[in-house]
Scaffold this motif. Structure first.
Motif, short mmCIF file in Angstrom:
data_model
loop_
_atom_site.label_atom_id
_atom_site.label_comp_id
_atom_site.label_asym_id
_atom_site.label_seq_id
_atom_site.Cartn_x
_atom_site.Cartn_y
_atom_site.Cartn_z
N GLY A 1 -8.89 2.33 -15.26
CA GLY A 1 -7.65 2.60 -16.29
C GLY A 1 -6.62 2.70 -15.50
N LEU A 2 -6.50 2.97 -14.22
CA LEU A 2 -5.35 3.12 -13.52
C LEU A 2 -4.29 1.90 -13.23
CD1 LEU A 2 -5.68 5.86 -10.71
CD2 LEU A 2 -5.21 6.12 -13.02
N THR A 3 -3.11 2.07 -13.22
CA THR A 3 -2.34 0.89 -13.02
C THR A 3 -1.85 1.07 -11.37
OG1 THR A 3 -1.52 0.78 -15.10
CG2 THR A 3 -0.16 -0.34 -13.62
N VAL A 4 -2.04 0.08 -10.68
CA VAL A 4 -1.59 -0.06 -9.25
C VAL A 4 -0.87 -1.33 -8.97
CG1 VAL A 4 -2.50 -0.23 -6.77
CG2 VAL A 4 -3.74 1.19 -8.41
N GLY A 5 0.33 -1.17 -8.24
CA GLY A 5 1.06 -2.50 -8.06
C GLY A 5 0.84 -2.98 -6.48
N PHE A 6 1.03 -4.04 -6.60
CA PHE A 6 0.53 -4.51 -5.24
C PHE A 6 1.58 -5.83 -4.98
CE2 PHE A 6 -2.32 -7.68 -2.59
CZ PHE A 6 -1.80 -7.49 -1.51
N SER A 7 2.37 -5.36 -3.74
CA SER A 7 3.38 -6.37 -3.38
C SER A 7 2.67 -7.04 -2.10
CB SER A 7 4.50 -5.33 -2.78
OG SER A 7 5.49 -6.46 -2.41
N GLN A 8 2.23 -8.39 -2.40
CA GLN A 8 1.76 -9.12 -1.35
C GLN A 8 3.01 -9.94 -0.69
OE1 GLN A 8 0.11 -9.85 0.97
NE2 GLN A 8 -2.00 -10.52 0.05
N ILE A 9 2.62 -10.42 0.48
CA ILE A 9 3.60 -10.99 1.32
C ILE A 9 3.99 -12.54 0.64
CG2 ILE A 9 4.05 -12.06 3.54
CD1 ILE A 9 2.56 -9.75 4.84
N GLY A 10 2.92 -13.20 0.63
CA GLY A 10 2.94 -14.62 -0.01
C GLY A 10 1.74 -15.31 0.26
N SER A 11 1.69 -16.57 0.62
CA SER A 11 0.36 -17.59 0.66
C SER A 11 0.48 -18.27 2.06
CB SER A 11 0.01 -18.03 -0.45
OG SER A 11 1.13 -18.81 -0.80
N ALA B 1 8.17 -5.12 10.50
CA ALA B 1 7.96 -3.62 10.44
C ALA B 1 9.01 -2.69 9.99
CB ALA B 1 7.51 -3.46 12.07
N THR B 2 10.51 -3.10 10.05
CA THR B 2 11.58 -2.18 9.98
C THR B 2 12.08 -2.33 8.51
OG1 THR B 2 13.04 -3.84 10.78
CG2 THR B 2 12.04 -2.17 12.44
N GLY B 3 13.00 -1.27 8.19
CA GLY B 3 13.64 -1.64 6.95
C GLY B 3 13.10 -0.90 5.73
N TRP B 4 12.19 -0.03 5.68
CA TRP B 4 11.21 0.31 4.68
C TRP B 4 11.61 1.93 4.11
CZ3 TRP B 4 8.98 -3.22 2.09
CH2 TRP B 4 8.30 -4.39 2.84
N ASP B 5 12.44 2.67 5.12
CA ASP B 5 12.38 4.21 5.01
C ASP B 5 12.97 4.42 3.38
OD1 ASP B 5 12.18 3.47 7.87
OD2 ASP B 5 13.09 5.67 7.89
N ASP B 6 14.01 3.49 3.01
CA ASP B 6 14.39 3.94 1.68
C ASP B 6 13.56 3.86 0.65
OD1 ASP B 6 16.96 4.49 2.93
OD2 ASP B 6 18.05 2.86 2.30
N GLN C 1 7.25 -14.42 1.27
CA GLN C 1 7.75 -14.17 2.65
C GLN C 1 9.08 -13.38 2.71
OE1 GLN C 1 5.57 -15.10 5.02
NE2 GLN C 1 4.27 -15.80 3.19
N LYS C 2 9.56 -12.92 1.49
CA LYS C 2 10.90 -12.02 1.78
C LYS C 2 10.89 -10.58 1.60
CE LYS C 2 14.09 -15.69 0.84
NZ LYS C 2 13.50 -16.76 -0.02
N GLN C 3 11.20 -9.73 2.84
CA GLN C 3 11.19 -8.29 2.38
C GLN C 3 12.20 -7.78 1.26
OE1 GLN C 3 13.20 -5.89 5.55
NE2 GLN C 3 11.82 -4.34 5.27
N GLU C 4 13.30 -8.86 0.81
CA GLU C 4 13.91 -8.21 -0.35
C GLU C 4 13.25 -8.27 -1.45
OE1 GLU C 4 16.16 -11.51 1.41
OE2 GLU C 4 16.72 -12.01 -1.04
N ASN C 5 12.24 -9.25 -1.69
CA ASN C 5 11.34 -9.25 -2.77
C ASN C 5 10.23 -8.08 -2.81
OD1 ASN C 5 12.87 -11.67 -3.38
ND2 ASN C 5 11.30 -13.15 -2.66
N GLN C 6 10.08 -7.80 -1.74
CA GLN C 6 8.85 -6.86 -1.73
C GLN C 6 9.75 -5.51 -2.02
OE1 GLN C 6 6.79 -7.15 2.31
NE2 GLN C 6 5.20 -7.35 0.70
N ILE C 7 11.05 -5.26 -1.47
CA ILE C 7 11.72 -3.98 -2.04
C ILE C 7 12.11 -4.05 -3.64
CG2 ILE C 7 13.60 -2.79 -1.70
CD1 ILE C 7 13.54 -3.53 1.50
#
Ligand code: AHR
Length: 322
Positions: free
Chosen positions: A27-37, A94-99, A67-73
């Motif tokens: 019953g929990l909700t989990v969000g998954f940001s996948q890179i692409g295919s 690897a970088t750009g995730w702190d915020d 494939q876009k980090q901005e879409n993941q954020i």
């Protein structure tokens, strides 16, 4: 002596606690940001994650970042706004995730990294489920060192996505394995972005630049899809992959086993697509009683060669979502 009854009782207790632990995800909700295919491996990871979520009664919100980090954020911010119970992300670079990870932490939403790492403080995520990517590179490199012996060998390297941890670490591990073996040199190294088409295109360039491929002894690809592309380029150049040019790569997807059966690939290092299973287990224990999981849950890196029943490996894997 331990009685059969005692064994049965402790087994029953163990099974009950597993069931209770698994149940708390129902019953929990989990969000998954996948890179692409971008690769067969990525497609399998997506399928396995959806299947694992379904088996545990989790409502998985899936977002393909193309494939876009901005879409993941953006996707992660959306998950935070929806108030999901947990977030999983396969970070493209690897970088750009702190915020954004700080925002998730402030919202008290646990974040789990899948298959790639980040350059961010460790307290910003609950755990990271991934392989030891330096080891993968070392295993691939050691296979080549052993296969080549004392012969001179010019190697070309197809790197993964620039700035991603598998590209950085698989390069490092391979170089470590080759260190001290002066007969082996990495003559050319370029990104093929983990895709089959880019792997082929870059390999064509390497072949042109290296005397029609005659000067190349081996190709090391950071994933199997690029290796499969390179195999096509080698064949198009009138050479025999696996014989004229050795092929070593990482992932262990069905297509590389098919290439081994055809004598066109020499070695691969397995990367399991089941990152979600251990991730959900860790989340379950954490939500049950606050048990902090290991910060890094490391999956295995097994070497496969044509001696390891490639037809059987192909048959076993081909229905698994690759
Ligand atoms: O992060 C894991 C890598 O990403 C896989 O080896 C590759 O196939 C994928 O694209």
């Amino acid at each position: 002596m331990i009685s059969k009854l005692a064994i049965a009782a402790s087994l029953a207790t163990a099974l009950t606690s597993v069931a209770i632990a698994q149940d708390n995800l129902n019953g929990l909700t989990v969000g998954f940001s996948q890179i692409g295919s971008e690769s067969g491996w990525r497609a399998a990871e997506t399928s396995v994650t959806k299947q694992q979520a379904e088996e545990r009664g989790i409502d998985l919100k899936f977002a393909d970042a193309q494939q876009k980090q901005e879409n993941q954020i953006k996707a992660i911010r959306g998950f935070i706004a929806q108030g999901v119970d947990a977030i999983m992300v396969a970070p493209v670079v690897a970088t750009g995730w702190d915020d954004v990870l700080t925002e998730a932490k402030e919202a008290e939403i646990p974040v789990i990294l899948l298959d790639r790492g980040v350059d961010a403080p460790e307290d910003l995520y609950l755990t990271s489920v991934a392989s030891d990517q330096i080891k993968e590179g070392r295993v691939a490199g050691q296979w080549l060192v052993d296969a080549v012996g004392d012969a001179d060998c010019k190697v070309v390297e197809l790197q993964g996505t620039v700035g991603s941890t598998p590209a950085i670490n698989r390069k490092q591990g391979f170089e470590e394995a080759l260190a001290g073996h002066d007969n082996l040199t990495i003559a050319r190294s370029q990104t093929g972005d983990f895709t089959r088409s880019k792997g082929k295109e870059v390999m064509e360039g390497f072949i042109k630049a290296e005397n029609g491929g005659a000067d190349i002894c081996a190709v090391y690809a950071h994933n199997d899809d690029m290796a499969v592309g390179a195999i096509q380029a080698i064949k198009d150049a009138g050479l025999k992959p696996g014989t004229d040019i050795k092929v070593v790569s990482i992932d262990a997807v069905p297509d590389i086993f098919a290439a081994m059966v055809a004598g066109e690939a020499n070695a691969t290092v397995e990367l399991t697509p089941n990152m979600a299973g251990p991730a959900f287990d860790a989340l379950s224990a954490y939500l049950a009683d606050g048990t902090a999981p290991e910060k890094f849950i490391i999956t295995e890196s097994k070497l496969y060669t044509p001696a390891d029943n490639p037809q059987g490996e192909y048959d076993t894997r081909k229905g698994l979502g690759y």
